[in-house]
Design a protein around this motif. Structure first.
Motif, mmCIF file in Angstrom:
data_model
loop_
_atom_site.group_PDB
_atom_site.id
_atom_site.type_symbol
_atom_site.label_atom_id
_atom_site.label_comp_id
_atom_site.label_asym_id
_atom_site.label_seq_id
_atom_site.Cartn_x
_atom_site.Cartn_y
_atom_site.Cartn_z
ATOM 1 N N VAL A 10 4.013 -2.858 -4.954
ATOM 2 C CA VAL A 10 2.898 -2.663 -5.889
ATOM 3 C C VAL A 10 2.700 -3.913 -6.745
ATOM 4 C CG1 VAL A 10 2.110 -1.341 -7.880
ATOM 5 C CG2 VAL A 10 3.112 -0.156 -5.928
ATOM 6 N N ALA A 70 -2.510 7.925 -5.447
ATOM 7 C CA ALA A 70 -2.334 8.003 -6.896
ATOM 8 C C ALA A 70 -3.617 8.402 -7.622
ATOM 9 C CB ALA A 70 -1.833 6.664 -7.431
ATOM 10 N N TRP A 71 -4.771 7.922 -7.127
ATOM 11 C CA TRP A 71 -6.023 8.103 -7.862
ATOM 12 C C TRP A 71 -6.941 9.149 -7.250
ATOM 13 C CZ3 TRP A 71 -7.103 2.136 -8.386
ATOM 14 C CH2 TRP A 71 -6.129 1.586 -9.259
ATOM 15 N N ALA A 124 -0.627 -6.277 -6.783
ATOM 16 C CA ALA A 124 -1.385 -6.667 -7.977
ATOM 17 C C ALA A 124 -1.504 -8.188 -8.065
ATOM 18 C CB ALA A 124 -0.708 -6.114 -9.228
ATOM 19 N N VAL A 174 -1.570 2.778 -1.613
ATOM 20 C CA VAL A 174 -1.067 2.957 -2.978
ATOM 21 C C VAL A 174 -2.057 3.707 -3.866
ATOM 22 C CG1 VAL A 174 -0.329 1.734 -5.065
ATOM 23 C CG2 VAL A 174 0.387 0.894 -2.815
ATOM 24 N N CYS A 175 -3.301 3.246 -3.902
ATOM 25 C CA CYS A 175 -4.273 3.775 -4.864
ATOM 26 C C CYS A 175 -4.802 5.151 -4.473
ATOM 27 C CB CYS A 175 -5.430 2.800 -5.031
ATOM 28 S SG CYS A 175 -4.931 1.173 -5.636
ATOM 29 N N VAL A 176 -5.073 5.386 -3.191
ATOM 30 C CA VAL A 176 -5.626 6.677 -2.780
ATOM 31 C C VAL A 176 -4.666 7.830 -3.109
ATOM 32 C CG1 VAL A 176 -6.375 8.060 -0.804
ATOM 33 C CG2 VAL A 176 -7.121 5.673 -1.024
ATOM 34 N N ALA A 212 -10.908 6.692 -4.755
ATOM 35 C CA ALA A 212 -10.290 5.453 -4.301
ATOM 36 C C ALA A 212 -10.500 5.247 -2.803
ATOM 37 C CB ALA A 212 -8.803 5.458 -4.631
ATOM 38 N N SER A 213 -10.557 6.357 -2.043
ATOM 39 C CA SER A 213 -10.800 6.232 -0.603
ATOM 40 C C SER A 213 -12.213 5.720 -0.332
ATOM 41 C CB SER A 213 -10.570 7.574 0.094
ATOM 42 O OG SER A 213 -11.517 8.533 -0.326
ATOM 43 N N ILE A 268 -4.937 -0.566 -1.020
ATOM 44 C CA ILE A 268 -5.655 0.458 -1.782
ATOM 45 C C ILE A 268 -5.455 1.817 -1.122
ATOM 46 C CG2 ILE A 268 -7.963 1.304 -2.410
ATOM 47 C CD1 ILE A 268 -8.808 -1.576 -2.872
ATOM 48 N N CYS A 269 -5.502 1.836 0.212
ATOM 49 C CA CYS A 269 -5.290 3.093 0.947
ATOM 50 C C CYS A 269 -3.856 3.586 0.816
ATOM 51 C CB CYS A 269 -5.651 2.901 2.422
ATOM 52 S SG CYS A 269 -7.390 2.543 2.733
#
Length: 363
Positions: free
Chosen positions: A25, A87-88, A29, A83-85, A92-93, A80-81
């Motif tokens: 992560v 989590a968010w 970033a 980690v972020c999807v 995000a997807s 993004i797929c």
């Protein structure tokens, strides 16, 4: 590209842990910061000096590196797929999907236009001057196809996912066969004119890019197709399973072909031993990194402890190489030994001819 693939590898290692997740992560970033910073710098450069863009886009070597832009963006989309999807959530997807659509369009533009520019340049290109960098604008389509398989798996709407899968297969069909043709020409260049100069010796690793990412992408596309086809009623019953089986088979063949080029690359480095550091050393990271992702994916599909162990070994090598090259790059930036723009020589030559023409007119 190199920093992005390191974050992906650490996030998806077969033998993983929560500490590796958080390291991935942090690197993710850092990669977003790098991408945004250099995108801004590049935009300012061409806005302040618009003449540079025309000489860069027609330069036989430097123009090829435009293909690294969509490939670098693809690594961000993948993370993004990953980690972020989770989590968010759903939004995000769709963020990843929107970025992927832009990435796919840019990949097609670079893959189609840059080879055509090379074909239509006035000056001829000798076979002896060819390098594996010819693959860079073409591999962008292969990377976008693999990224599309990851994005499709996160989309909540099966119809959107189906469209992404079909588009990704088209991108894969454009990039992989063309990359294989370029590799044939490159092998001929190596056979006739021997190994490349020491300054670009690391480019021997570049053929691992389309082979590794092509293998990974076709495997992932087959797996996602097996999930989405039944939901959307695509083709006949069991078509998704056929796509998954064929994807694994093709992926295994591409991985096997990559072994040959991995041997050529490592043997060339060992034979040369000493060669100067330059930005080309980043070719150590991304090609070997995507080959590692392909190896790990084979370990998940079979499943096979052998491929998992080998994939982990490749991944650790990529991380260590990334640390080394990052340190050397930071050192080169500090002493300004890396700031070289070959296309500026063409710009100076163009300006010199203009001055000469103006002097003749004055006379």
């Amino acid at each position: 590209m190199g920093t992005g693939i390191v974050s992906i590898l650490l996030n998806t290692l077969p033998y993983n842990g929560i500490w590796l997740y958080w390291i991935s992560v942090v690197i993710f970033a850092f990669n977003v910061l790098l991408f945004a910073s250099f995108l801004l710098i590049t935009a300012i450069r061409y806005l302040l000096f618009p003449d540079i863009f025309s000489v860069m886009i027609t330069h036989p070597a430097q123009s090829l590196f435009l293909g690294t832009f969509p490939m670098g963006l693809a690594t961000i989309i993948n993370m993004i797929c990953f980690v972020c999807v989770p989590a968010w959530g759903e939004w995000a997807s769709y963020l990843a999907w929107g970025l992927w659509i832009a990435d796919a369009v840019i990949s097609v533009m670079t893959c189609f236009t840059l080879p055509f520019i090379i074909m239509t340049r006035k000056s001829e290109i000798m076979l002896s001057s060819m390098s594996a960098a010819w693959l860079l604008p073409i591999v962008s389509c292969v990377v976008a196809a693999a990224s599309g398989s990851i994005v499709a798996e996160t989309l909540p709407d099966p119809q959107y996912a189906l469209g992404t899968i079909v588009a990704s297969y088209v991108l894969w069909g454009v990039g992989v066969p063309l990359a294989l043709m370029i590799m044939v020409i490159y092998l001929m260049r190596l056979m006739l004119h021997k190994l490349p100069p020491k300054e670009i010796m690391v480019s021997m690793f570049l053929p691992l890019g389309p082979l590794g990412q092509g293998s990974y992408g076709i495997q992932r596309l087959g797996g996602v197709a097996n999930k989405i086809f039944p939901k959307t009623g695509t083709l006949s019953h069991g078509a998704g399973e056929v796509f998954e089986i064929i994807g694994f088979f093709i992926g295994l063949l591409l991985w096997a072909f990559g072994l040959l080029w991995l041997f050529f690359a490592v043997a060339s480095i060992l034979r040369t031993r000493k060669f100067p550091f330059n930005l080309g050393w980043w070719a150590f990271t991304f090609p070997l990194g995507v080959y590692a992702t392909s190896t790990c994916q084979l370990g998940r599909e079979l499943p096979s402890e052998f491929f998992r162990v080998v994939g982990t070994i490749f991944s650790v090598c990529v991380v260590l190489l990334w640390v080394l090259v990052t340190w050397m790059t930071a050192k080169g930036m500090y002493d300004q030994s890396l700031f070289v723009a070959p296309c500026l020589a063409d710009l100076r030559e163009r300006e010199r001819r203009k001055r000469e023409e103006m002097q003749v007119e004055d006379i």
